[in-house]
Design a protein around this motif. Structure first.
Motif, PDB file in Angstrom:
ATOM      1  N   HIS A 194       3.452  -2.756  -1.493  1.00  0.00           N
ATOM      2  CA  HIS A 194       4.245  -1.642  -0.951  1.00  0.00           C
ATOM      3  C   HIS A 194       4.515  -0.580  -2.006  1.00  0.00           C
ATOM      4  O   HIS A 194       4.648   0.612  -1.678  1.00  0.00           O
ATOM      5  N   LYS A 195       4.589  -0.969  -3.269  1.00  0.00           N
ATOM      6  CA  LYS A 195       4.769   0.021  -4.334  1.00  0.00           C
ATOM      7  C   LYS A 195       3.521   0.874  -4.498  1.00  0.00           C
ATOM      8  O   LYS A 195       3.603   2.078  -4.772  1.00  0.00           O
ATOM      9  N   VAL A 196       2.360   0.240  -4.328  1.00  0.00           N
ATOM     10  CA  VAL A 196       1.102   0.987  -4.400  1.00  0.00           C
ATOM     11  C   VAL A 196       1.031   2.015  -3.273  1.00  0.00           C
ATOM     12  O   VAL A 196       0.621   3.163  -3.482  1.00  0.00           O
ATOM     13  N   LEU A 197       1.445   1.622  -2.076  1.00  0.00           N
ATOM     14  CA  LEU A 197       1.433   2.560  -0.953  1.00  0.00           C
ATOM     15  C   LEU A 197       2.348   3.748  -1.218  1.00  0.00           C
ATOM     16  O   LEU A 197       1.994   4.897  -0.934  1.00  0.00           O
ATOM     17  N   ALA A 198       3.530   3.484  -1.766  1.00  0.00           N
ATOM     18  CA  ALA A 198       4.467   4.572  -2.069  1.00  0.00           C
ATOM     19  C   ALA A 198       3.906   5.488  -3.159  1.00  0.00           C
ATOM     20  O   ALA A 198       4.013   6.720  -3.068  1.00  0.00           O
ATOM     21  N   ASP A 199       3.300   4.891  -4.178  1.00  0.00           N
ATOM     22  CA  ASP A 199       2.715   5.698  -5.261  1.00  0.00           C
ATOM     23  C   ASP A 199       1.569   6.561  -4.746  1.00  0.00           C
ATOM     24  O   ASP A 199       1.416   7.721  -5.144  1.00  0.00           O
ATOM     25  N   TYR A 200       0.761   5.996  -3.857  1.00  0.00           N
ATOM     26  CA  TYR A 200      -0.360   6.754  -3.303  1.00  0.00           C
ATOM     27  C   TYR A 200       0.157   7.895  -2.429  1.00  0.00           C
ATOM     28  O   TYR A 200      -0.371   9.021  -2.480  1.00  0.00           O
ATOM     29  N   ALA A 201       1.188   7.631  -1.637  1.00  0.00           N
ATOM     30  CA  ALA A 201       1.782   8.687  -0.813  1.00  0.00           C
ATOM     31  C   ALA A 201       2.348   9.796  -1.688  1.00  0.00           C
ATOM     32  O   ALA A 201       2.195  10.991  -1.398  1.00  0.00           O
ATOM     33  N   ARG A 202       2.992   9.392  -2.786  1.00  0.00           N
ATOM     34  CA  ARG A 202       3.551  10.373  -3.719  1.00  0.00           C
ATOM     35  C   ARG A 202       2.436  11.213  -4.335  1.00  0.00           C
ATOM     36  O   ARG A 202       2.581  12.429  -4.545  1.00  0.00           O
TER      37      ARG A 202
END
Length: 496
Positions: free
Chosen positions: A469-477
């Motif tokens: 989930h942190k990877v998804l947030a970083d990618y969205a950012r």
């Protein structure tokens, strides 16, 4: 002559009292609510559900609301609230309906996530929770196995709950309480006869649809089972499956939809069925009020990205989705792997826009999307193994993919169904080695065959420090604006 007339009169009364016109039965059903019980600007809450079913209960005397498992495991909450929050909302909901005089028309059965926080006391759910195949050490049902309801219209309708038997976590939790799960068929044969003569016999089963299909092949026809409400696959079945003469219903997940089936029942048999799937959406008033609330909430957490188009995929496990494309792209972006994949079941929340209005996404939204704290792992696979994954994925779609495109012809023989596959714009070579990123759950030895169609131990995985989930947030950012085609990018195509 008088005696003959009396006999004829008695015969007429007997026939009249034992035959009846067809009765209408209506059942609203859901499954896999996973804690999404509160309203938001883009989704309805359980209060809206209460309004829908109350209207039905008022107008139809033979009507019910049935939820086939997995009330728990939803939004990111403090540990102290997990499970207890969902249960509290459910109990208040039931109390509200009960106050209107319809409490006995609400039924819920167990799912595997009801055991995420231990074994709940049988009285935890107001009105009880149905499960016929979880037994105590002395063979007694731990929860209520079934409920028989006599409707105001004079029908006797029985509902029996059943829980999947092969979930490792559930087995471990119940064994600690000296409980055990028996096969579903054994429970059906034991408890259905206990319910006595019924006008309608309903099973509420939380298990994979494939397992339910196998079960229907074994159920004796003389038990009189009429229909099955199911959960676990998050399948949106606009038309019920017909498995060995039994209709099987399921209505998506996450409180986005509900199903309503209208039946005509005559002399203990279903003579007609009409099923409809409806989407739950907030009213314009609720939408505007919740928009204000969410702006206030957002001040407590930083904005991650702006969503321009809906990202959906929770109910599209068996096909490519733009939500799946986004997640798989995030894995590949973070790791630099040649190919990235994640199973559709790891995606637990759609980001659905209201009237196409752009929506701000925050850090916590991505925890809700992938709430399991899995890590990304990287393995080396040969081109031959990659083609094997893709072929079986074409037959039984499990993995959302990134970095690879392919075309499949399902009419061709096994082993030759992938007619074209490219990684980085170049054809996949069977002898070449490629890096593959996946989530750690699917890469476990016991899960390799199911999710990757490869033998356990056939791939050596390197665990990274990246939590999904942190990877998804970083990618969205990184993207700042998320704008994926709603129908998906067509990474896996099929020859017609």
């Amino acid at each position: 002559m008088k005696r003959i007339l009396n006999l004829l009169l008695l015969l007429f009364l007997f026939v009249s009292s034992n035959s009846r016109a067809a009765d209408k039965v209506s059942i609203i059903y859901q499954n896999d609510l996973h804690g999404w019980l509160f309203p938001a600007s883009n989704r309805a809450g359980i209060r809206d559900t209460a309004d829908v079913i109350s209207g039905l209960f008022r107008s139809e005397p033979n009507s019910f609301y049935a939820v086939s498992g997995d009330l728990f495991k939803g939004p990111d909450l403090p540990d102290s609230m997990k499970g207890s929050a969902e249960l509290a909302i459910w109990n208040r909901f039931r109390e509200q309906i009960e106050a209107r005089g319809y409490g006995n028309r609400i039924l819920i059965s167990t799912g595997n996530h009801e055991f995420d926080y231990g074994v709940l006391d049988p009285n935890a759910f107001h009105g009880g929770i149905l499960c016929a195949n979880l037994l105590t050490a002395d063979g007694k049902p731990f929860y209520i196995p079934y409920r028989v309801i006599k409707t105001p219209g004079g029908l006797r309708i029985g509902f029996l709950g059943l829980l999947l038997i092969e979930n490792g976590h559930v087995l471990k939790v119940v064994e600690k309480r000296s409980l055990h799960i028996i096969p579903m068929l054994e429970a059906i044969k034991r408890f259905v006869p206990e319910m006595g003569p019924l006008d309608l016999t309903v099973l509420m089963i939380h298990d994979y649809l494939g397992n339910i299909e196998k079960l229907t092949e074994q159920i004796p026809s003389d038990l009189g089972i009429d229909m099955i409400f199911s959960g676990h696959d998050h399948a949106l079945l606009r038309k019920p499956l017909l498995e060995n003469g039994l209709p099987v219903f399921q209505a998506g997940a996450m409180n986005e939809y509900y199903g309503k089936v209208d039946l005509l029942v005559e002399n203990g048999a279903i003579v007609s069925i009409h099923n409809a799937i409806e989407q739950l959406t907030p009213s314009p008033l609720e939408h505007e009020a919740m928009k204000v609330k969410e702006v206030s909430d957002a001040r407590k957490k930083g904005k991650v990205a702006l969503l321009k188009r809906s990202l959906t995929g929770v109910c599209l496990r068996n096909q490519e989705s733009n939500l799946g494309d986004f997640a798989a792209d995030a894995f590949r972006w973070e790791t630099g792997a040649d190919v990235a994949m994640t199973n559709g079941g790891s995606l637990r929340m759609d980001f659905r826009l209201y009237n196409h209005e752009p929506m701000e996404l925050r850090e916590g939204d991505f925890i809700n999307l992938m709430p399991f704290d899995d890590h990304i792992v990287i393995g080396k696979v040969t081109g031959a193994q990659l083609l094997q994954i893709l072929e079986l994925n074409a037959v039984q779609f499990i993995n959302q993919i990134s970095g690879v495109t392919c075309k499949a012809d399902l009419k061709r023989p096994k082993g030759r169904r992938i007619i074209a596959a490219e990684v980085g714009g170049k054809p996949v070579l069977p002898e070449r080695t490629y890096t593959l990123a996946h989530n750690s759950y699917c890469a476990r030895p016991e899960n390799m065959e199911r999710y990757l169609h490869l033998a356990p131990g056939s791939v050596s995985w390197e665990k990274t420090e990246h939590i999904t989930h942190k990877v998804l947030a970083d990618y969205a950012r990184h993207l700042k604006v998320i704008d994926y085609p709603e129908e998906g990018a067509g990474r896996m195509q099929f020859v017609q």
